[in-house]
Design a protein around this motif. Structure first.
Motif, PDB file in Angstrom:
ATOM      1  N   PHE A 136      47.768   5.156  39.966  1.00  0.00           N
ATOM      2  CA  PHE A 136      47.941   4.865  41.386  1.00  0.00           C
ATOM      3  C   PHE A 136      46.651   5.142  42.157  1.00  0.00           C
ATOM      4  N   ARG A 137      45.960   6.223  41.801  1.00  0.00           N
ATOM      5  CA  ARG A 137      44.714   6.542  42.480  1.00  0.00           C
ATOM      6  C   ARG A 137      43.674   5.446  42.266  1.00  0.00           C
ATOM      7  N   ARG A 138      43.628   4.898  41.066  1.00  0.00           N
ATOM      8  CA  ARG A 138      42.683   3.802  40.803  1.00  0.00           C
ATOM      9  C   ARG A 138      43.010   2.595  41.671  1.00  0.00           C
ATOM     10  N   LEU A 139      44.295   2.282  41.793  1.00  0.00           N
ATOM     11  CA  LEU A 139      44.686   1.147  42.625  1.00  0.00           C
ATOM     12  C   LEU A 139      44.399   1.408  44.100  1.00  0.00           C
ATOM     13  N   ALA A 140      44.641   2.645  44.562  1.00  0.00           N
ATOM     14  CA  ALA A 140      44.371   2.982  45.956  1.00  0.00           C
ATOM     15  C   ALA A 140      42.883   2.817  46.273  1.00  0.00           C
ATOM     16  N   TRP A 141      42.035   3.272  45.357  1.00  0.00           N
ATOM     17  CA  TRP A 141      40.593   3.101  45.544  1.00  0.00           C
ATOM     18  C   TRP A 141      40.203   1.621  45.511  1.00  0.00           C
ATOM     19  N   ASP A 162      48.874  -5.852  49.869  1.00  0.00           N
ATOM     20  CA  ASP A 162      49.235  -5.141  51.087  1.00  0.00           C
ATOM     21  C   ASP A 162      49.863  -3.778  50.827  1.00  0.00           C
ATOM     22  N   THR A 163      50.775  -3.689  49.880  1.00  0.00           N
ATOM     23  CA  THR A 163      51.494  -2.444  49.622  1.00  0.00           C
ATOM     24  C   THR A 163      51.632  -2.237  48.116  1.00  0.00           C
ATOM     25  N   PRO A 164      52.007  -1.030  47.690  1.00  0.00           N
ATOM     26  CA  PRO A 164      52.300  -0.828  46.270  1.00  0.00           C
ATOM     27  C   PRO A 164      53.358  -1.788  45.750  1.00  0.00           C
ATOM     28  N   ILE A 187      54.294  -2.093  41.816  1.00  0.00           N
ATOM     29  CA  ILE A 187      54.379  -0.727  41.317  1.00  0.00           C
ATOM     30  C   ILE A 187      55.208   0.151  42.251  1.00  0.00           C
ATOM     31  N   THR A 188      55.660   1.268  41.730  1.00  0.00           N
ATOM     32  CA  THR A 188      56.289   2.323  42.520  1.00  0.00           C
ATOM     33  C   THR A 188      55.346   3.513  42.555  1.00  0.00           C
ATOM     34  N   PRO A 189      54.966   3.999  43.750  1.00  0.00           N
ATOM     35  CA  PRO A 189      54.008   5.111  43.824  1.00  0.00           C
ATOM     36  C   PRO A 189      54.584   6.385  43.209  1.00  0.00           C
ATOM     37  N   PRO A 190      53.742   7.285  42.720  1.00  0.00           N
ATOM     38  CA  PRO A 190      54.219   8.579  42.220  1.00  0.00           C
ATOM     39  C   PRO A 190      54.762   9.428  43.361  1.00  0.00           C
ATOM     40  N   ARG A 191      55.540  10.457  43.017  1.00  0.00           N
ATOM     41  CA  ARG A 191      56.179  11.297  44.022  1.00  0.00           C
ATOM     42  C   ARG A 191      55.166  11.996  44.921  1.00  0.00           C
ATOM     43  N   SER A 192      53.997  12.312  44.400  1.00  0.00           N
ATOM     44  CA  SER A 192      52.985  13.001  45.204  1.00  0.00           C
ATOM     45  C   SER A 192      52.555  12.184  46.414  1.00  0.00           C
ATOM     46  N   ALA A 246      43.937  -5.164  60.423  1.00  0.00           N
ATOM     47  CA  ALA A 246      44.554  -5.668  59.195  1.00  0.00           C
ATOM     48  C   ALA A 246      44.097  -4.854  57.986  1.00  0.00           C
ATOM     49  N   GLY A 247      42.791  -4.585  57.911  1.00  0.00           N
ATOM     50  CA  GLY A 247      42.293  -3.751  56.829  1.00  0.00           C
ATOM     51  C   GLY A 247      42.824  -2.329  56.925  1.00  0.00           C
ATOM     52  N   GLY A 248      42.922  -1.801  58.162  1.00  0.00           N
ATOM     53  CA  GLY A 248      43.475  -0.469  58.357  1.00  0.00           C
ATOM     54  C   GLY A 248      44.923  -0.384  57.941  1.00  0.00           C
ATOM     55  N   ARG A 249      45.656  -1.458  58.165  1.00  0.00           N
ATOM     56  CA  ARG A 249      47.061  -1.508  57.740  1.00  0.00           C
ATOM     57  C   ARG A 249      47.162  -1.388  56.218  1.00  0.00           C
ATOM     58  N   VAL A 250      46.341  -2.123  55.498  1.00  0.00           N
ATOM     59  CA  VAL A 250      46.355  -2.063  54.035  1.00  0.00           C
ATOM     60  C   VAL A 250      46.003  -0.655  53.558  1.00  0.00           C
ATOM     61  N   ILE A 251      44.968  -0.059  54.141  1.00  0.00           N
ATOM     62  CA  ILE A 251      44.539   1.275  53.715  1.00  0.00           C
ATOM     63  C   ILE A 251      45.621   2.313  53.975  1.00  0.00           C
ATOM     64  N   SER A 252      46.259   2.264  55.150  1.00  0.00           N
ATOM     65  CA  SER A 252      47.281   3.258  55.466  1.00  0.00           C
ATOM     66  C   SER A 252      48.488   3.130  54.550  1.00  0.00           C
ATOM     67  N   ASN A 253      48.682   1.943  53.954  1.00  0.00           N
ATOM     68  CA  ASN A 253      49.779   1.743  52.999  1.00  0.00           C
ATOM     69  C   ASN A 253      49.506   2.368  51.640  1.00  0.00           C
ATOM     70  N   TRP A 254      48.263   2.700  51.373  1.00  0.00           N
ATOM     71  CA  TRP A 254      47.890   3.191  50.039  1.00  0.00           C
ATOM     72  C   TRP A 254      47.393   4.635  50.051  1.00  0.00           C
TER      73      TRP A 254
END
Length: 432
Positions: free
Chosen positions: A22-27, A207-209, A214-219, A136-144
Motif C-alpha cells: 500500500f505504501r508503494r502505491l501511495a507513493w 483516484d482511490t484505493p 485494493i483494500t487499504p491495510p488497517r493502519s 484535483a491532485g490534492g483530492r487524489v493525495i488525500s485519498n491515499w
C-alpha cells in the motif's frame, strides 16, 4: 468511493494488500500528482516574464498588465470554487488531466492576442481551466495518505508546485535570453511540458484505493475520515458539500489567511522578474538568473514547512504558518532596505521565497483536516478561491502603485511584507 462517484468502481474487485504494498502505491499516486503539477505553472506564471516585452511591443501600462493578471487570478479563484467540488464528484484523475490539455490550448491561443481585451479573455479562460489541477491532485493525495502524514504528503505536493515555478523561471529565461525569442513563445513552448504531465497522470494515477482494486491495510483506516471517503452508500450532493465546508468557521479563517499569503506570493512571482529585467528584457544578463533563487526557495520552503507541521508541531498547522509568515516579511523588507548585490540578493530572494511560499503545504494539509477526505476537493477549492481572490485583487493595485511612483517595481517588497504580516495575524486564530 461509491459507484455514484465512479461508475467503474463497482466492477473492480478490492483485494487486501500488505502495508508495504500500500505504501508503494501511495507513493506512486503522490509522485504522479507531483509530476503532473511540476509542469502546471508553465500555463500561467510565464506572464511576469512576458510583461517587459508586451509593454515594449504593445505599449501597455503596468496598470493594464496588472489588471489582466488580476482577471486571470480571479478566474482561477472562481475555477477553484467550481472545480474542487467537481473533483469530489467525478474524481481528481480525469479533471487534472483535462485541465492540462485545455490550458495548453488556451495558452497557445493567448500568444496570438495583441489586444488587451483579447489577452484578458484568453488568460481569463485559461485561469478557470488551470484551476482543474491543484484541488484535483490534492483530492487524489488525500485519498491515499492519512491525517498524520498529510503535512508530509502535501509538503511534497507543494514542493512540486514550487519546483514548477523554478521550471517556469528557467524555461522563460532560456526562451527570451538564451534563445532570443519574442515574448509570444513564452505561451507556446513551455506549456507542451504540461500536456505531457497531464497525459502521464491520467495513465498512472487512480483516484482511490478502491479504484486501484485494493483494500487499504488497517493502519491506514484508523481515523474516521480515512474510511468515509471510500465507503459504499450514497455520495453527498454538491449542495451538501458546499454547505458543510462553508459552514466550518475555520475554513473561512484559513481562506483569509492564505489570501494574504497568496497575494504576497504572486506579487513576488509577477513583479520580481520585472524588477530585475527592467528595460533590458531581451539581453542576456546574470541579473536575470538571480530571480531563479526565488522559486527555488519556494520549493524548498514548502517541503520543510510540511515536515515541520507533522514532526515538530504535532500536525498543528497554525504555528508553522505564523512562523514562516513573520520571517517572510523580514526577508522581503531586507530586499527593499538593503538593495543587495548579486551574492546577498540571491540569499535574500531564496529566503523570501522559502518563508513566503512554505506555509502553503500546511494550509493544504489543513483542508482535509477540517473537512475530512470525503470533501477534501471542495475544501481545497474553497480555500484556494480565497487565495486567488486576494491575489487577483492585489495585482491591479500593485500595478497602479508602481505607475504612480515612477514605475518602481522594487515597491513589491514592502507590499509583500505587509501581506505576510496580515497573514500571520489571521493565522494566529486557527487552532488545528
Amino acid at each position: 468511493m461509491s459507484s455514484t462517484l465512479d461508475p467503474t468502481a463497482a466492477n473492480i474487485p478490492a483485494e487486501p494488500v500488505s502495508e508495504a504494498s500500500f505504501r508503494r502505491l501511495a507513493w506512486r499516486m503522490l509522485l504522479a500528482a507531483m509530476f503532473c503539477y511540476l509542469f502546471f505553472y508553465t500555463g500561467r506564471q510565464a506572464f511576469g516574464f512576458a510583461i517587459p516585452g508586451i509593454q515594449k511591443d504593445l505599449d501597455w501600462t503596468k496598470a493594464t498588465v496588472g489588471t489582466i493578471s488580476g482577471i486571470a487570478l480571479w478566474s482561477y479563484a472562481i475555477g477553484q470554487m467550481v472545480n474542487g467540488n467537481l473533483a469530489d464528484k467525478f474524481g481528481g484523475r480525469r479533471l487534472m488531466a483535462l485541465g492540462a490539455v485545455l490550458s495548453t490550448t488556451l495558452c497557445i491561443i493567448a500568444s496570438f492576442m495583441h489586444s488587451a481585451a483579447g489577452m484578458a479573455v484568453a488568460l481569463g479562460a485559461n485561469g478557470f481551466v488551470q484551476a482543474m489541477g491543484w484541488s484535483a491532485g490534492g483530492r487524489v493525495i488525500s485519498n491515499w495518505w492519512s491525517h498524520h502524514e498529510r503535512g508530509k504528503s502535501f509538503g511534497f505536493y507543494t514542493l512540486a508546485a514550487g519546483s514548477s515555478s523554478v521550471l517556469v523561471y528557467v524555461t522563460s529565461t532560456l526562451t527570451i535570453s538564451t534563445f532570443d525569442l519574442d515574448w509570444e513563445w513564452l505561451f507556446r513552448l513551455p506549456v507542451l511540458l504540461m500536456l505531457v504531465g497531464g497525459i502521464t497522470f491520467f495513465l498512472v494515477a487512480r483516484d482511490t484505493p478502491r479504484n486501484a482494486g485494493i483494500t487499504p491495510p488497517r493502519s491506514f483506516t484508523h481515523d474516521a475520515d480515512d474510511v468515509a471517503y471510500d465507503a459504499g452508500g450514497a455520495a453527498p450532493s454538491s449542495t451538501d458539500r458546499y454547505k458543510t465546508v462553508l459552514g466550518i468557521p475555520r475554513i473561512w479563517v484559513t481562506g483569509v489567511a492564505i489570501g494574504f499569503q497568496n497575494a504576497a506570493r504572486y506579487g513576488l512571482l509577477i513583479w520580481v522578474p520585472v524588477y530585475f529585467l527592467g528595460d533590458n528584457w531581451k539581453k542576456t544578463d546574470n541579473a536575470v538568473w538571480i530571480t531563479v533563487a526565488l522559486p527555488v526557495g519556494m520549493a524548498v520552503g514548502a517541503l520543510v514547512n510540511g515536515q515541520l507541521s507533522d514532526r515538530i508541531f504535532g500536525s498543528r498547522r497554525d504555528r508553522p504558518i505564523m512562523l514562516f509568515m513573520v520571517l517572510g516579511a523580514l526577508s522581503s523588507l531586507g530586499m527593499w532596505a538593503l538593495h543587495p548585490g548579486v551574492g546577498l540578493g540571491i540569499v535574500l530572494l531564496f529566503l523570501t521565497g522559502f518563508f513566503v511560499y512554505g506555509p502553503q503545504s500546511s494550509f493544504w494539509a489543513l483542508c482535509p483536516d477540517l473537512a475530512g477526505k470525503v470533501m477534501a476537493g471542495t475544501a481545497v477549492g474553497v480555500v484556494n478561491f480565497f487565495a486567488y481572490l486576494f491575489a487577483g485583487a492585489a495585482e491591479p493595485v500593485i500595478g497602479r502603485i508602481m505607475d504612480h511612483n515612477g514605475g518602481d517595481a522594487g515597491l513589491i517588497f514592502p507590499i509583500v511584507a505587509i501581506c505576510c504580516t496580515a497573514s500571520a495575524a489571521v493565522a494566529s486564530t486557527i487552532r488545528r
